[in-house]
Design a protein around this motif. Structure first.
Motif, short mmCIF file in Angstrom:
data_model
loop_
_atom_site.label_atom_id
_atom_site.label_comp_id
_atom_site.label_asym_id
_atom_site.label_seq_id
_atom_site.Cartn_x
_atom_site.Cartn_y
_atom_site.Cartn_z
N TYR A 122 0.83 -1.22 0.00
CA TYR A 122 0.00 0.00 0.00
C TYR A 122 0.85 1.26 0.00
O TYR A 122 0.49 2.27 -0.60
CB TYR A 122 -0.95 0.01 1.20
CG TYR A 122 -2.06 1.01 1.05
CD1 TYR A 122 -3.22 0.68 0.36
CD2 TYR A 122 -1.95 2.29 1.56
CE1 TYR A 122 -4.25 1.60 0.21
CE2 TYR A 122 -2.97 3.21 1.41
CZ TYR A 122 -4.12 2.86 0.72
OH TYR A 122 -5.12 3.78 0.56
N SER A 123 2.01 1.22 0.67
CA SER A 123 2.84 2.42 0.76
C SER A 123 3.55 2.75 -0.55
O SER A 123 4.09 3.84 -0.70
CB SER A 123 3.87 2.27 1.89
OG SER A 123 4.77 1.21 1.60
N HIS A 125 -1.10 2.45 -6.73
CA HIS A 125 -2.52 2.56 -6.38
C HIS A 125 -3.48 2.42 -7.56
O HIS A 125 -4.57 1.85 -7.39
CB HIS A 125 -2.78 3.85 -5.61
CG HIS A 125 -2.43 3.74 -4.16
ND1 HIS A 125 -3.30 4.07 -3.17
CD2 HIS A 125 -1.30 3.32 -3.55
CE1 HIS A 125 -2.73 3.87 -1.99
NE2 HIS A 125 -1.50 3.42 -2.20
N TRP A 129 -5.35 -1.07 -8.12
CA TRP A 129 -6.57 -1.49 -7.42
C TRP A 129 -7.61 -0.38 -7.33
O TRP A 129 -8.71 -0.61 -6.85
CB TRP A 129 -6.25 -2.04 -6.02
CG TRP A 129 -5.49 -1.13 -5.12
CD1 TRP A 129 -6.00 -0.12 -4.34
CD2 TRP A 129 -4.08 -1.12 -4.90
NE1 TRP A 129 -5.00 0.50 -3.65
CE2 TRP A 129 -3.80 -0.11 -3.97
CE3 TRP A 129 -3.02 -1.89 -5.39
CZ2 TRP A 129 -2.51 0.19 -3.54
CZ3 TRP A 129 -1.74 -1.60 -4.96
CH2 TRP A 129 -1.50 -0.57 -4.04
N VAL A 186 -4.79 5.30 6.55
CA VAL A 186 -4.99 3.87 6.45
C VAL A 186 -4.22 3.24 7.61
O VAL A 186 -3.08 3.63 7.88
CB VAL A 186 -4.56 3.29 5.08
CG1 VAL A 186 -3.09 3.47 4.82
CG2 VAL A 186 -4.96 1.84 4.95
N MET A 221 -7.50 -3.93 7.69
CA MET A 221 -7.14 -2.67 7.02
C MET A 221 -8.32 -1.72 7.15
O MET A 221 -9.44 -2.05 6.75
CB MET A 221 -6.82 -2.93 5.55
CG MET A 221 -6.44 -1.71 4.78
SD MET A 221 -6.09 -2.20 3.07
CE MET A 221 -5.54 -0.64 2.41
N LEU A 239 -9.51 2.13 6.21
CA LEU A 239 -9.24 3.33 5.42
C LEU A 239 -10.27 4.39 5.78
O LEU A 239 -11.47 4.15 5.75
CB LEU A 239 -9.34 3.00 3.92
CG LEU A 239 -9.25 4.17 2.95
CD1 LEU A 239 -7.88 4.84 3.02
CD2 LEU A 239 -9.55 3.71 1.54
N LEU A 251 -10.56 -1.59 -1.87
CA LEU A 251 -9.91 -2.43 -0.86
C LEU A 251 -10.04 -3.91 -1.23
O LEU A 251 -9.09 -4.70 -1.01
CB LEU A 251 -10.50 -2.20 0.52
CG LEU A 251 -10.20 -0.87 1.20
CD1 LEU A 251 -10.68 -0.90 2.65
CD2 LEU A 251 -8.74 -0.51 1.14
N PHE A 296 -7.48 -4.54 -3.79
CA PHE A 296 -6.17 -4.55 -3.11
C PHE A 296 -5.94 -5.91 -2.44
O PHE A 296 -4.87 -6.50 -2.57
CB PHE A 296 -6.13 -3.42 -2.07
CG PHE A 296 -4.87 -3.37 -1.26
CD1 PHE A 296 -3.68 -2.96 -1.83
CD2 PHE A 296 -4.88 -3.73 0.07
CE1 PHE A 296 -2.50 -2.92 -1.08
CE2 PHE A 296 -3.72 -3.70 0.83
CZ PHE A 296 -2.53 -3.28 0.25
#
Length: 193
Positions: A68-69, A74, A77, A133, A145, A147, A178, A181
């Motif tokens: 995710y970082s 991004h 997804w 997040v 997770m 968000l 998500l 992801f």
């Protein structure tokens, strides 16, 4: 009410009001000219709306955070994102969103980066938003997770649209992101084995 219509009206009106407030939004379909009053732009009042979505992820928080970082990934997804350019040296990023033929860009800065637990940000130009997040470990290979996304809706837009309809659209979009992801993380885990 049709969600595509709501999204189109929301994006169009948000772009117009952001433009009137001097935001850096790039128009792709038509130009919108600001109304002037005695040579000055009129300030617009807005309402912050918060959306929170959570999803169980079948990998450790460290692995989820690692993927995710990497902000440039991004759009994999989040199909409504057309580009993300991230400068790791200063923690700033430039985001491009495409929805129903409209393109909106904004810049953001990371406000908190605590591996493998949290990333927080706020926009510095363009589309006003902020978020967080959080990855909460739930075992050796599971995490939750969560968000949180906060966005600014001009009051005039909120009056035209039912705010709940906009919120449902945004929340559904975030949850779908998500879920995509999570699928990417599952695919990565299968490749490792």
């Amino acid at each position: 009410m049709n969600f595509q219509f709501i999204a189109l009206v929301f994006v169009g009106l948000s772009r117009a009001f952001a433009f009137l407030n001097g935001a850096d939004i790039f128009l792709s379909k038509r130009s919108i000219l600001p109304r002037q009053s005695h040579g000055r732009k009129q300030p617009l009042t807005c309402k912050w709306v918060d959306e929170v979505v959570s999803l169980d992820i079948p990998v450790s928080s460290e692995k989820a955070f690692g993927v995710y970082s990497n902000l440039s990934e991004h759009p994999r997804w989040s199909p409504w994102l057309c580009s993300v350019n991230y400068d790791r040296m200063n923690g700033t990023s430039t985001w491009g969103l495409k929805m129903l033929g409209f393109r909106i860009s904004w810049e953001a800065v990371n406000t908190v980066v605590e591996p493998p637990r949290e990333i927080s940000w706020k926009s510095t130009t363009g589309l006003k938003n902020r978020g967080q997040v959080v990855f909460t470990e739930k075992g050796s290979e599971r995490c939750l997770m969560t968000l949180t996304l906060s966005y600014d809706i001009p009051n005039a837009v909120a009056r035209v649209l039912k705010i709940q309809a906009v919120q449902r659209l945004v929340k559904r979009t975030l949850l779908n992101d998500l879920e995509r992801f999570r699928e990417i993380l599952k695919e990565n885990a299968e490749k490792e084995h």
